[in-house]
Enzyme design. Structure first.
Site, PDB file in Angstrom:
ATOM      1  N   ASP A  73      97.459  39.464  15.753  1.00 35.47           N
ATOM      2  CA  ASP A  73      96.442  40.447  16.092  1.00 35.47           C
ATOM      3  C   ASP A  73      95.047  39.995  15.677  1.00 35.47           C
ATOM      4  O   ASP A  73      94.058  40.327  16.333  1.00 35.47           O
ATOM      5  CB  ASP A  73      96.763  41.788  15.428  1.00 35.47           C
ATOM      6  CG  ASP A  73      97.865  42.552  16.167  1.00 35.47           C
ATOM      7  OD1 ASP A  73      98.269  42.101  17.249  1.00 35.47           O
ATOM      8  OD2 ASP A  73      98.317  43.593  15.656  1.00 35.47           O
ATOM      9  N   ALA A 190      96.929  49.877  12.019  1.00 33.83           N
ATOM     10  CA  ALA A 190      96.451  48.770  11.193  1.00 33.83           C
ATOM     11  C   ALA A 190      95.978  49.281   9.824  1.00 33.83           C
ATOM     12  O   ALA A 190      96.722  49.933   9.105  1.00 33.83           O
ATOM     13  CB  ALA A 190      95.348  48.023  11.942  1.00 33.83           C
ATOM     14  N   ASN A 192      94.116  51.677   8.977  1.00 35.01           N
ATOM     15  CA  ASN A 192      94.232  53.126   8.880  1.00 35.01           C
ATOM     16  C   ASN A 192      95.572  53.542   8.298  1.00 35.01           C
ATOM     17  O   ASN A 192      95.656  54.424   7.429  1.00 35.01           O
ATOM     18  CB  ASN A 192      94.044  53.743  10.265  1.00 35.01           C
ATOM     19  CG  ASN A 192      94.446  55.199  10.327  1.00 35.01           C
ATOM     20  OD1 ASN A 192      93.770  56.068   9.809  1.00 35.01           O
ATOM     21  ND2 ASN A 192      95.587  55.463  10.964  1.00 35.01           N
TER      22      ASN A 192
END
Length: 283
Positions: A73, A190, A192
């Site tokens: 990512d 992610a 959060n």
């Protein structure tokens, strides 16, 4: 037809797949450019089969017809910042890969098929992923695909500051915290999530507001996608706003940061992500 390739740094598997993609794309009449790190690895590695493509800065890949990220990512976020409105496809070599929908074994045929589709029709088959814009008086961060964090100059003991969070002009929360995180649905999986924020399905139109080690226990909040979120920081020596964990803006306090949905989303090409299958990898 021009394709930009960005391979994960120091990953031999990513470089080998970029090599295969280059050969196959060349065979269907598509020219390939790579970012400087990939170009240097291809030149120095000795295992690149054929001519190494020209290198361009990732910010110049917005002029391509398609951008392909090969890695995790982090690699996707890096490539997406340069791609702008150009369609991007992600090949997942990481463990979770919420942003990368292509498995390595299907990547070459899928990328080549999309390149041929663009050549035939003039456009890619895409879906939009919202981005988040953040800025203040005289400054702005690059649009974030995952999240923007506003925090004091450091976290932990003696750090943080006094934060006031407003949504569309109404105060939601006020008190001491390490920081405040505002995420897109894509970014909910992610940083959060690690801060105790909720998972939000990518098809939900909204923004996530999550307090970071806040003294008063501010509940995470999901607001309308078109809301304006304002984070104000005082009682700290300095403030920092960070876009997708990479681009930082350091400012004196008091600091006021306005966050809202960006006008230009990421245009994601390729097959849709199986969100719930990807969640299994978080366990």
């Amino acid at each position: 037809m021009r394709v930009g390739l960005v391979a994960q740094r120091d990953n031999d598997r990513a470089l080998a797949l970029a090599n295969t993609l280059t050969r196959r794309l060349d065979a269907v009449g598509a020219s390939v450019v790579v970012d400087p790190t990939t170009g240097e690895a291809a030149t120095d590695g000795g295992d690149w089969d054929g001519a190494v493509p020209s290198s361009v800065d990732v910010d110049e890949m917005a002029a391509c017809d398609l951008v392909v990220s090969v890695g995790g990512d982090g690699t996707f976020l890096y490539a997406a910042r340069g791609a702008g409105s150009t369609p991007i496809m992600g090949v997942n070599l990481g463990e979770v890969g919420f942003l990368n929908s292509l498995a390595p074994e299907e990547a070459v045929e899928t990328v080549v098929a999309e390149a041929e589709h663009i050549q035939k029709t003039g456009s890619a088959r895409t879906r939009a992923m919202p981005r988040l814009r953040a800025g203040g008086d005289g400054w702005a961060l690059p649009p974030a695909l995952n999240e923007v964090v506003v925090q004091g100059d450091h976290r932990g003991s003696g750090g943080g500051g006094h934060f006031r969070v407003s949504v569309d002009g109404a105060t939601y929360s006020e008190g001491h915290a390490d920081g405040v995180l505002v995420a897109t649905p894509t970014g909910s999986t992610a940083y959060n999530l690690s801060e105790g924020g909720p998972l939000v399905h990518p098809d939900v139109a909204g923004l996530v507001v999550t307090g970071m080690a806040d003294d008063d226990g501010m509940p995470p909040l999901v607001v309308d996608a078109d809301s304006d979120v304002v984070v104000e920081l005082t009682d700290a020596e300095a403030g920092v706003a960070v876009s997708d964990g990479r681009v930082r803006e350091e400012r004196a306090t008091p600091l006021r940061v306005t966050l809202s949905r960006a006008g230009e989303p990421v245009r994601l090409a390729g097959p849709p992500l199986d969100f719930f299958t990807a969640l299994d990898k978080l366990a």
